[in-house]
Scaffold this motif. Structure first.
Motif, PDB file in Angstrom:
ATOM      1  N   GLY A   1       0.825  -1.281   0.261  1.00 13.06           N
ATOM      2  CA  GLY A   1       0.040  -0.075  -0.393  1.00 13.06           C
ATOM      3  C   GLY A   1       0.812   0.659  -0.286  1.00 13.06           C
ATOM      4  N   VAL A   2      -0.035   2.363  -0.214  1.00 13.81           N
ATOM      5  CA  VAL A   2      -1.389   2.769  -1.170  1.00 13.81           C
ATOM      6  C   VAL A   2      -0.405   2.849  -2.475  1.00 13.81           C
ATOM      7  CG1 VAL A   2      -2.959   4.215  -1.884  1.00 13.81           C
ATOM      8  CG2 VAL A   2      -1.625   4.059   0.610  1.00 13.81           C
ATOM      9  N   VAL A   3      -0.780   1.180  -3.080  1.00 14.82           N
ATOM     10  CA  VAL A   3      -0.836   1.852  -5.218  1.00 14.82           C
ATOM     11  C   VAL A   3      -1.813   1.785  -5.900  1.00 14.82           C
ATOM     12  CG1 VAL A   3      -0.159   0.482  -6.700  1.00 14.82           C
ATOM     13  CG2 VAL A   3       0.837  -0.703  -4.525  1.00 14.82           C
ATOM     14  N   ASP A   4      -1.790   3.206  -6.854  1.00 16.13           N
ATOM     15  CA  ASP A   4      -3.109   3.364  -8.036  1.00 16.13           C
ATOM     16  C   ASP A   4      -2.462   2.628  -9.234  1.00 16.13           C
ATOM     17  OD1 ASP A   4      -4.188   5.442  -9.423  1.00 16.13           O
ATOM     18  OD2 ASP A   4      -3.311   6.911  -8.820  1.00 16.13           O
ATOM     19  N   ILE A   5      -3.595   1.863  -9.454  1.00 14.44           N
ATOM     20  CA  ILE A   5      -3.918   0.772 -10.361  1.00 14.44           C
ATOM     21  C   ILE A   5      -4.715   1.664 -11.441  1.00 14.44           C
ATOM     22  CG2 ILE A   5      -4.232  -0.421  -8.123  1.00 14.44           C
ATOM     23  CD1 ILE A   5      -7.256  -0.626  -9.123  1.00 14.44           C
ATOM     24  N   SER A   6      -4.546   3.206 -11.862  1.00 15.41           N
ATOM     25  CA  SER A   6      -5.783   4.315 -12.658  1.00 15.41           C
ATOM     26  C   SER A   6      -4.853   3.856 -13.598  1.00 15.41           C
ATOM     27  CB  SER A   6      -6.029   5.044 -12.217  1.00 15.41           C
ATOM     28  OG  SER A   6      -5.236   5.497 -11.416  1.00 15.41           O
ATOM     29  N   TRP A   7      -2.719   4.801 -13.396  1.00 15.28           N
ATOM     30  CA  TRP A   7      -1.992   4.160 -14.545  1.00 15.28           C
ATOM     31  C   TRP A   7      -1.509   3.484 -14.885  1.00 15.28           C
ATOM     32  CZ3 TRP A   7      -1.217   8.604 -17.478  1.00 15.28           C
ATOM     33  CH2 TRP A   7      -0.470   8.893 -17.777  1.00 15.28           C
ATOM     34  N   GLU A   8      -1.517   2.505 -14.932  1.00 18.64           N
ATOM     35  CA  GLU A   8      -0.403   1.547 -14.790  1.00 18.64           C
ATOM     36  C   GLU A   8      -1.359   0.121 -14.952  1.00 18.64           C
ATOM     37  OE1 GLU A   8       1.630  -0.915 -16.643  1.00 18.64           O
ATOM     38  OE2 GLU A   8       2.879   0.887 -16.009  1.00 18.64           O
ATOM     39  N   SER A   9      -2.170  -0.669 -15.419  1.00 20.44           N
ATOM     40  CA  SER A   9      -3.162  -1.081 -16.080  1.00 20.44           C
ATOM     41  C   SER A   9      -2.749  -2.662 -15.728  1.00 20.44           C
ATOM     42  CB  SER A   9      -4.064  -1.680 -17.322  1.00 20.44           C
ATOM     43  OG  SER A   9      -2.721  -1.726 -18.328  1.00 20.44           O
ATOM     44  N   SER A  10      -1.307  -3.124 -16.069  1.00 18.44           N
ATOM     45  CA  SER A  10      -1.111  -4.802 -15.846  1.00 18.44           C
ATOM     46  C   SER A  10      -0.112  -4.825 -14.284  1.00 18.44           C
ATOM     47  CB  SER A  10       1.189  -4.079 -16.135  1.00 18.44           C
ATOM     48  OG  SER A  10       1.605  -3.674 -15.255  1.00 18.44           O
ATOM     49  N   VAL A  11      -0.921  -3.547 -13.574  1.00 13.62           N
ATOM     50  CA  VAL A  11      -0.657  -4.102 -11.773  1.00 13.62           C
ATOM     51  C   VAL A  11      -1.406  -4.712 -11.379  1.00 13.62           C
ATOM     52  CG1 VAL A  11      -0.775  -2.453  -9.676  1.00 13.62           C
ATOM     53  CG2 VAL A  11       0.765  -1.581 -11.552  1.00 13.62           C
ATOM     54  N   LEU A  12      -2.726  -4.898 -12.423  1.00 16.27           N
ATOM     55  CA  LEU A  12      -4.286  -5.722 -11.643  1.00 16.27           C
ATOM     56  C   LEU A  12      -3.642  -6.689 -12.263  1.00 16.27           C
ATOM     57  CD1 LEU A  12      -7.192  -2.919 -13.103  1.00 16.27           C
ATOM     58  CD2 LEU A  12      -6.155  -3.557 -10.127  1.00 16.27           C
ATOM     59  N   GLN A  13      -3.437  -7.331 -13.490  1.00 18.08           N
ATOM     60  CA  GLN A  13      -2.972  -7.770 -13.527  1.00 18.08           C
ATOM     61  C   GLN A  13      -1.449  -9.556 -12.373  1.00 18.08           C
ATOM     62  OE1 GLN A  13      -4.538 -10.597 -15.743  1.00 18.08           O
ATOM     63  NE2 GLN A  13      -6.006  -9.087 -16.176  1.00 18.08           N
TER      64      GLN A  13
ATOM     65  N   GLY B   1      -7.155   4.699  -7.331  1.00 21.66           N
ATOM     66  CA  GLY B   1      -7.421   4.890  -8.561  1.00 21.66           C
ATOM     67  C   GLY B   1      -8.714   3.614  -8.984  1.00 21.66           C
ATOM     68  N   VAL B   2      -9.645   3.164  -8.418  1.00 19.09           N
ATOM     69  CA  VAL B   2     -10.595   2.747  -8.632  1.00 19.09           C
ATOM     70  C   VAL B   2     -11.369   3.047  -9.855  1.00 19.09           C
ATOM     71  CG1 VAL B   2     -11.768   1.164  -7.393  1.00 19.09           C
ATOM     72  CG2 VAL B   2     -10.044   0.715  -6.861  1.00 19.09           C
ATOM     73  N   ASN B   3     -11.338   3.004 -10.096  1.00 18.86           N
ATOM     74  CA  ASN B   3     -12.715   3.749 -11.671  1.00 18.86           C
ATOM     75  C   ASN B   3     -13.578   2.626 -11.934  1.00 18.86           C
ATOM     76  OD1 ASN B   3     -11.221   2.518 -13.740  1.00 18.86           O
ATOM     77  ND2 ASN B   3      -9.660   4.843 -13.425  1.00 18.86           N
ATOM     78  N   LYS B   4     -14.200   2.791 -12.624  1.00 22.91           N
ATOM     79  CA  LYS B   4     -15.810   2.678 -13.650  1.00 22.91           C
ATOM     80  C   LYS B   4     -14.805   1.005 -14.713  1.00 22.91           C
ATOM     81  CE  LYS B   4     -19.948   5.080 -12.685  1.00 22.91           C
ATOM     82  NZ  LYS B   4     -20.686   5.779 -13.351  1.00 22.91           N
ATOM     83  N   LYS B   5     -13.602   2.339 -14.822  1.00 25.72           N
ATOM     84  CA  LYS B   5     -13.245   1.456 -16.576  1.00 25.72           C
ATOM     85  C   LYS B   5     -11.990   0.507 -16.072  1.00 25.72           C
ATOM     86  CE  LYS B   5     -12.125   5.855 -19.524  1.00 25.72           C
ATOM     87  NZ  LYS B   5     -10.469   6.357 -20.020  1.00 25.72           N
TER      88      LYS B   5
END
Length: 488
Positions: free
Chosen positions: A246-258, A273-277
């Motif tokens: 923590g705390v990681v922003d997942i809105s900029w680097e999409s690969s972080v979710l994988q 950075g959680v959003n509808k996209k």
């Protein structure tokens, strides 16, 4: 106990405490070095330190107060712990060679506000288990951090509030990324020029100002990052030993979710950075974290978490989740929260829930919920409405934090809160006078705290509220106490 511990450590030559203003004595075999240094005390002399302490034997270094570059020596090759939390004056160039401390297991730069980036040499610390850079200006973690295969604890956060703090103060025509970026660049150049001609503090030079701006302020504006979170590089999945992130922003680097899906040992996760996209991918990653015990989601601004946590019926949250914190506009409570049978602590901050009755009904059925925090703006607008805690709800709750601002009545029905011991009440006392009822029915209540703010014109309303609470508590067989703070 503290003095005994210090005395014993001296006898065993285990810990050496160096405090400014005190002469040093020879300590050849000391393993743990603690330095307290301030501008008011006599500064520790570099020559005195090197002649009295065998730096090659030091395994742990902790610094309090002001930093001096000679506190770290080239001889500290076996250093395992470096704790610089809240140390003043630590700059980026002071940690440039941090990668040479190959045996380092613990590194804390928490609260070092002048640190804007971590050097690439950080990847050399293959034994590192704990990295804490919370409350610094580090915006992006270096790519080499993925080499730290033994890393278990990673904490990083920054609270620039760029979107909220800067854009709201600018004229409407200037509220776009290009205008803000240009204005920030001009200010940065001015600051660098000012420091170069000696108008700033002697400890702050042009290099420090430019590094802070180029590595933190300007990138945050260019990427429009949400406050608090830092950007993690690709390949985070390699850190298989990680159990706190923590705390990681997942809105900029999409690969972080994988990458998150592969961190199956995670026990605690904080993201922004959680959003509808990216919400569907995030929920998919969340379902894969079977060992997760603590989750914190932060999303500031108007959109917030609205519509981002809605999941399909088959979605199954981590079954061992014990702590959940949601910060941001939520509007409606996600249905899957009702499935969290092992949840112990829940905090809803600025969630703006519209249907507070429905939310309270769902939360009241969580059989293991022990701590519930409903601070300011947890509910959208009570507008003189009621908060009703029905009979049989919140059977396991021990601590309740509740903001009552705007509510006309807060009812604790008989049979609710069977185990409640501490009730923390806070709110702004205005035209709507809040009435409480049922405090005499709380069978195990020990203490009620009242923290309120009001203008002078509402002083009588505040006095009536306090007297009413005292009257109800006096009728309770447990005779709980009332503590007040704020303007009371």
């Amino acid at each position: 106990m503290r003095e005994i511990a210090i005395s014993k450590s001296k006898e065993e030559n285990l810990v050496l405490r160096l405090e400014g203003g005190r002469r040093l004595h020879n300590h050849d075999t000391v393993r743990h070095l603690s330095i307290t240094n301030s501008s008011e005390d006599r500064e520790t002399d570099v020559g005195e330190l090197k002649t009295t302490v065998d730096m090659s034997r030091i395994r742990s270094l902790t610094v309090f107060g002001e930093w001096r570059p000679f506190f770290i020596s080239d001889k500290m090759r076996l250093l395992r712990v470096l704790d610089l939390e809240d140390t003043e004056g630590v700059r980026n160039h002071h940690i440039k060679q941090i990668g040479e401390l190959l045996h380092l297991r613990y590194l804390s730069l928490r609260g070092c506000m002048h640190i804007a980036y971590l050097p690439d040499s950080l990847g050399n610390l293959r034994q590192l288990e704990t990295l804490d850079v919370k409350d610094t200006f580090i915006l992006r973690l270096p790519k080499t951090i993925t080499n730290l295969r033994k890393l278990k604890y990673l904490r990083a956060s920054i609270d620039l509030n760029v979107n909220e703090g800067i854009t709201e103060k600018l004229p409407e025509l200037m509220r776009n990324r290009l205008c803000i970026f240009t204005a920030a660049l001009l200010l940065l150049c001015l600051a660098c020029t000012t420091s170069s001609i000696g108008m700033l503090d002697d400890e702050i030079n042009t290099r420090d100002v430019c590094t802070l701006g180029c590595c933190s302020f300007l990138p945050s504006i260019a990427m429009l990052l949400d406050g608090n979170g830092v950007v993690a590089p690709r390949g985070l999945r390699r850190l298989t030993a990680l159990h706190t992130l923590g705390v990681v922003d997942i809105s900029w680097e999409s690969s972080v979710l994988q990458d998150l899906k592969k961190l199956t040992q995670l026990r605690k996760l904080e993201v922004t950075g959680v959003n509808k996209k990216n919400s569907k991918k995030f929920l998919s990653a969340l379902a894969a974290l079977s060992c997760l015990e603590s989750l914190s989601l932060i999303s500031k601004g108007k959109p917030g978490l609205w519509g981002c946590l809605d999941a399909e019926e088959k979605f199954s949250p981590p079954k061992d989740l014990k702590s959940l914190k949601l910060h941001g506009n939520l509007i409606e409570l996600p249905k899957w929260i009702g499935k969290l049978n092992n949840l112990v602590k829940l905090k809803l901050s600025e969630t703006g829930l519209k249907d507070h009755d429905a939310a309270i009904q769902v939360l009241g059925k969580l059989r293991n919920l022990t701590i519930l925090c409903l601070p300011h703006k947890s509910f959208h607008s009570l507008e003189g409405g009621e908060l009703n805690f029905s009979e049989g709800s919140f059977k396991s709750l021990v601590v309740l934090e509740l903001d009552f601002s705007g509510s006309k009545c807060v009812k604790f029905q008989q049979g609710a809160f069977h185990n409640l011991e501490l009730l923390e009440l806070s709110g702004y006392i205005e035209e709507v006078e809040t009435k409480f009822s049922g405090l005499e029915f709380l069978p195990r209540i020990k203490e009620v705290q009242l923290h309120g703010y009001f203008y002078d014109v509402y002083e009588q309303a505040a006095r009536r509220l306090k007297e009413d609470l005292l009257a109800q508590l006096s009728e309770n067989p447990k005779k709980p106490i009332l503590k007040t703070s704020g303007y009371f």
